[in-house]
Design a protein around this motif. Structure first.
Motif, PDB file in Angstrom:
ATOM      1  N   THR A   1       0.832  -1.215   0.000  1.00 43.93           N
ATOM      2  CA  THR A   1       0.000   0.000   0.000  1.00 43.93           C
ATOM      3  C   THR A   1       0.857   1.251   0.000  1.00 43.93           C
ATOM      4  O   THR A   1       0.588   2.208  -0.738  1.00 43.93           O
ATOM      5  N   ALA A   2       1.900   1.254   0.831  1.00 44.94           N
ATOM      6  CA  ALA A   2       2.788   2.421   0.899  1.00 44.94           C
ATOM      7  C   ALA A   2       3.521   2.620  -0.423  1.00 44.94           C
ATOM      8  O   ALA A   2       3.719   3.755  -0.868  1.00 44.94           O
ATOM      9  N   ALA A   3       3.939   1.529  -1.057  1.00 44.84           N
ATOM     10  CA  ALA A   3       4.646   1.636  -2.340  1.00 44.84           C
ATOM     11  C   ALA A   3       3.730   2.215  -3.411  1.00 44.84           C
ATOM     12  O   ALA A   3       4.147   3.060  -4.220  1.00 44.84           O
ATOM     13  N   ILE A   4       2.479   1.761  -3.454  1.00 43.37           N
ATOM     14  CA  ILE A   4       1.525   2.265  -4.449  1.00 43.37           C
ATOM     15  C   ILE A   4       1.282   3.757  -4.256  1.00 43.37           C
ATOM     16  O   ILE A   4       1.201   4.523  -5.218  1.00 43.37           O
TER      17      ILE A   4
ATOM     18  N   TRP B   1       2.612   1.947 -10.778  1.00 42.21           N
ATOM     19  CA  TRP B   1       2.089   3.244 -10.302  1.00 42.21           C
ATOM     20  C   TRP B   1       3.132   4.369 -10.405  1.00 42.21           C
ATOM     21  O   TRP B   1       2.951   5.421  -9.821  1.00 42.21           O
ATOM     22  N   ASN B   2       4.209   4.115 -11.148  1.00 44.51           N
ATOM     23  CA  ASN B   2       5.198   5.152 -11.453  1.00 44.51           C
ATOM     24  C   ASN B   2       5.815   5.752 -10.180  1.00 44.51           C
ATOM     25  O   ASN B   2       5.843   6.965  -9.996  1.00 44.51           O
ATOM     26  N   ARG B   3       6.323   4.882  -9.325  1.00 44.14           N
ATOM     27  CA  ARG B   3       6.951   5.325  -8.081  1.00 44.14           C
ATOM     28  C   ARG B   3       8.456   5.060  -8.168  1.00 44.14           C
ATOM     29  O   ARG B   3       8.957   4.029  -7.728  1.00 44.14           O
ATOM     30  N   LEU B   4       9.184   5.985  -8.779  1.00 52.79           N
ATOM     31  CA  LEU B   4      10.601   5.773  -9.049  1.00 52.79           C
ATOM     32  C   LEU B   4      11.442   5.749  -7.783  1.00 52.79           C
ATOM     33  O   LEU B   4      12.325   4.890  -7.637  1.00 52.79           O
TER      34      LEU B   4
ATOM     35  N   SER C   1       5.132  -1.366 -21.191  1.00 51.83           N
ATOM     36  CA  SER C   1       3.719  -1.144 -21.542  1.00 51.83           C
ATOM     37  C   SER C   1       3.244   0.231 -21.078  1.00 51.83           C
ATOM     38  O   SER C   1       2.403   0.849 -21.735  1.00 51.83           O
ATOM     39  N   LYS C   2       3.775   0.715 -19.940  1.00 44.89           N
ATOM     40  CA  LYS C   2       3.420   2.056 -19.455  1.00 44.89           C
ATOM     41  C   LYS C   2       4.207   3.155 -20.166  1.00 44.89           C
ATOM     42  O   LYS C   2       3.879   4.340 -20.045  1.00 44.89           O
ATOM     43  N   LYS C   3       5.288   2.749 -20.878  1.00 45.65           N
ATOM     44  CA  LYS C   3       6.145   3.671 -21.631  1.00 45.65           C
ATOM     45  C   LYS C   3       6.734   4.762 -20.738  1.00 45.65           C
ATOM     46  O   LYS C   3       6.793   5.937 -21.123  1.00 45.65           O
ATOM     47  N   ASN C   4       7.166   4.353 -19.550  1.00 45.20           N
ATOM     48  CA  ASN C   4       7.829   5.283 -18.642  1.00 45.20           C
ATOM     49  C   ASN C   4       9.325   5.171 -18.866  1.00 45.20           C
ATOM     50  O   ASN C   4       9.994   4.280 -18.338  1.00 45.20           O
ATOM     51  N   ILE C   5       9.876   6.051 -19.678  1.00 42.78           N
ATOM     52  CA  ILE C   5      11.262   5.950 -20.108  1.00 42.78           C
ATOM     53  C   ILE C   5      12.229   6.065 -18.938  1.00 42.78           C
ATOM     54  O   ILE C   5      13.283   5.406 -18.915  1.00 42.78           O
ATOM     55  N   GLU C   6      11.880   6.870 -17.939  1.00 46.45           N
ATOM     56  CA  GLU C   6      12.771   7.056 -16.793  1.00 46.45           C
ATOM     57  C   GLU C   6      12.901   5.760 -15.994  1.00 46.45           C
ATOM     58  O   GLU C   6      14.008   5.354 -15.621  1.00 46.45           O
ATOM     59  N   ILE C   7      11.782   5.099 -15.744  1.00 45.47           N
ATOM     60  CA  ILE C   7      11.822   3.834 -15.016  1.00 45.47           C
ATOM     61  C   ILE C   7      12.490   2.751 -15.849  1.00 45.47           C
ATOM     62  O   ILE C   7      13.259   1.931 -15.329  1.00 45.47           O
ATOM     63  N   ILE C   8      12.225   2.735 -17.161  1.00 47.55           N
ATOM     64  CA  ILE C   8      12.856   1.736 -18.030  1.00 47.55           C
ATOM     65  C   ILE C   8      14.369   1.875 -17.985  1.00 47.55           C
ATOM     66  O   ILE C   8      15.105   0.878 -17.842  1.00 47.55           O
ATOM     67  N   ASN C   9      14.866   3.098 -18.093  1.00 44.10           N
ATOM     68  CA  ASN C   9      16.319   3.318 -18.049  1.00 44.10           C
ATOM     69  C   ASN C   9      16.907   2.872 -16.716  1.00 44.10           C
ATOM     70  O   ASN C   9      18.023   2.333 -16.670  1.00 44.10           O
ATOM     71  N   HIS C  10      16.157   3.083 -15.635  1.00 47.07           N
ATOM     72  CA  HIS C  10      16.654   2.641 -14.329  1.00 47.07           C
ATOM     73  C   HIS C  10      16.666   1.118 -14.234  1.00 47.07           C
ATOM     74  O   HIS C  10      17.639   0.523 -13.736  1.00 47.07           O
TER      75      HIS C  10
END
Length: 466
Positions: free
Chosen positions: A111-114, A149-152, A185-194
């Motif tokens: 829950t906290a991570a989301i 949920w895009n939590r970098l 699938s979410k196309k989050n380039i920042e998370i993908i690079n990480h």
């Protein structure tokens, strides 16, 4: 009394709590054994009343493990709100609550991570590290949730803690998706690079649909981020499933040769998956080719039916200029060919209709969803396709003869004879070849001829199917 206690929890009124407990020392015990939707500790944890939470835990620490109607403990609620002080107090009272999952299949850390509560995540991991390795009801790790949920920031923290174990780094959820599949699938380039910086990450992992992260990208709706994502994946060594097969298949011929030198029952069984894959691949290519050709023939036949040779009349002709009714009347939109040469027009329409319906039959069979993936069903569809093509050829010659002037009739007659004879010869050769192949297959299947005698024929079969 319970109503007063609930109001005190909402307000965080510590003095009212002490007065209520002085008047009724058993009220907290009754709350534990009663069937209420949420305890005062749930309310105070949600609203962030730290002093009120401390007092409740001092008086009755068992409240920390109580669940509300959604299966959430007070720790779930405090973690979701990011109330770090309350999270720490609840962990001191009962750290095992970190492992409890609510009705959504998530523990407090999930829950906290989301929600992106990095401090709460860190507090729970320090006290109860194993809670970070607990899966959700959908088979997801904390890494999946952070990516979804895009939590970098939370992803970076949990990656340092969890990814010492490659199992969690490449863990797949119930759909077979790794964290990288979801990020693509979410196309989050920042998370993908990480993610691509992690040692041991499987960039070509397959999900349950047989898709690599590269396949997921290429099958998703295109946008401006795709080029950067594809470049990053290629740089990391990512491939599509098709490219992986091409790389793997380079080694198959040598393995097959080694296996055929020393035949055995185990080696024969090992050969079956390769043969099955080849058989399915052949059927798939045939189905695709039939769909393309059938669509093309249906389009041509439909257009020929709407615009027959010679076109259609552009006016009504029922009476002459004196008002007398004519013998051969016509109406606008009717075929000129049907007016001038009705017998030829009848042949044209029969052939065109056969081509049209035969091609539509192929399309209907291919999209019907019926279990027609066996070889003999494919032969039936191919026979229908031969019929459609032959009818289309007949339509062409009828049209050509009608549209040619009379002085070319002799030349046209010779061309038609030669063309039809050539076409029939080709059809006979194709039909005879398939009959021979069918007979050889039946003879091999029932052991009437040995494999050595048909080895060359088998090679020809395989080449034809390729």
């Amino acid at each position: 009394m319970e109503k007063r206690l609930s109001e005190a929890a909402i307000q965080g009124d510590l003095e009212s709590l002490r007065q209520i407990l002085k008047q009724d020392s058993l009220i907290l015990d009754r709350i534990i054994v009663s069937c209420i939707s949420e305890t005062p500790l749930h309310v105070a944890s949600t609203l962030g009343h730290l002093s009120f939470v401390k007092e409740l835990l001092i008086r009755k620490p068992e409240l920390a493990s109580e669940l509300d109607s959604s299966g959430c403990s007070p720790l779930h609620l405090a973690a979701a709100k990011g109330n770090v002080g309350i999270v720490e107090e609840l962990l001191r009272a009962d750290a095992e609550v970190c492992l409890v999952r609510n009705s959504d299949g998530r523990n407090p850390l999930h829950t906290a991570a989301i929600k992106g509560r990095a401090a709460a995540v860190a507090a729970m991991v320090r006290v109860k590290p194993e809670c970070a390795r607990l899966l959700t009801g959908r088979g997801e790790t904390c890494l999946h949730l952070c990516v979804r949920w895009n939590r970098l920031e939370e992803l970076k923290f949990l990656a340092e803690f969890m990814c010492r174990n490659g199992e969690f780094l490449n863990w797949k959820d119930f759909e077979g998706n790794s964290a990288l599949h979801i990020a693509v699938s979410k196309k989050n380039i920042e998370i993908i690079n990480h993610l691509l910086t992690w040692n041991g990450l499987e960039v070509n992992a397959l999900n349950k649909n047989g898709l690599t992260p590269m396949d997921v990208l290429r099958q998703s709706p295109r946008d401006l981020r795709d080029m950067d994502i594809e470049h990053a994946l290629i740089k990391a060594g990512a491939l599509s499933f098709k490219d992986l097969n091409l790389i793997t298949d380079e080694w198959i011929p040598e393995k097959v040769r080694q296996m055929t030198r020393k035949p055995s029952s185990d080696q024969s069984n090992a050969n079956k998956p390769v043969a099955k894959h080849k058989h399915v691949d052949w059927l798939g290519r045939k189905r695709s080719a039939l769909m393309v050709v059938a669509s093309l023939i249906a389009t041509v036949a439909f257009q020929a039916g709407l615009t027959p040779p010679g076109g259609v009349w552009q006016d009504d002709y029922v009476a002459d200029h004196n008002g007398n009714q004519v013998k051969k009347s016509h109406s606008v939109g009717q075929s000129v060919m049907a007016y001038n040469q009705p017998e030829t027009y009848g042949i044209f329409m029969i052939l065109n209709t056969v081509a049209f319906l035969a091609s539509l039959s192929i399309i209907l069979l291919l999209v019907s969803g019926l279990p027609m993936k066996r070889r003999h069903w494919m032969w039936i569809q191919m026979v229908i396709m031969w019929t459609a093509i032959t009818a289309q050829v007949g339509t062409y010659f009828v049209t050509l003869r009608y549209m040619s002037p009379a002085y070319l009739e002799r030349t046209l007659h010779k061309v038609t004879e030669i063309s039809v004879l050539t076409w029939l010869t080709l059809m006979v050769v194709v039909f005879a070849g398939n009959i021979i192949r069918l007979n050889l297959w039946v003879l091999r299947k029932y052991g009437l001829i040995k494999e050595r005698e048909t080895r060359s024929a088998s090679v020809v079969d395989d080449q034809d199917e390729e």
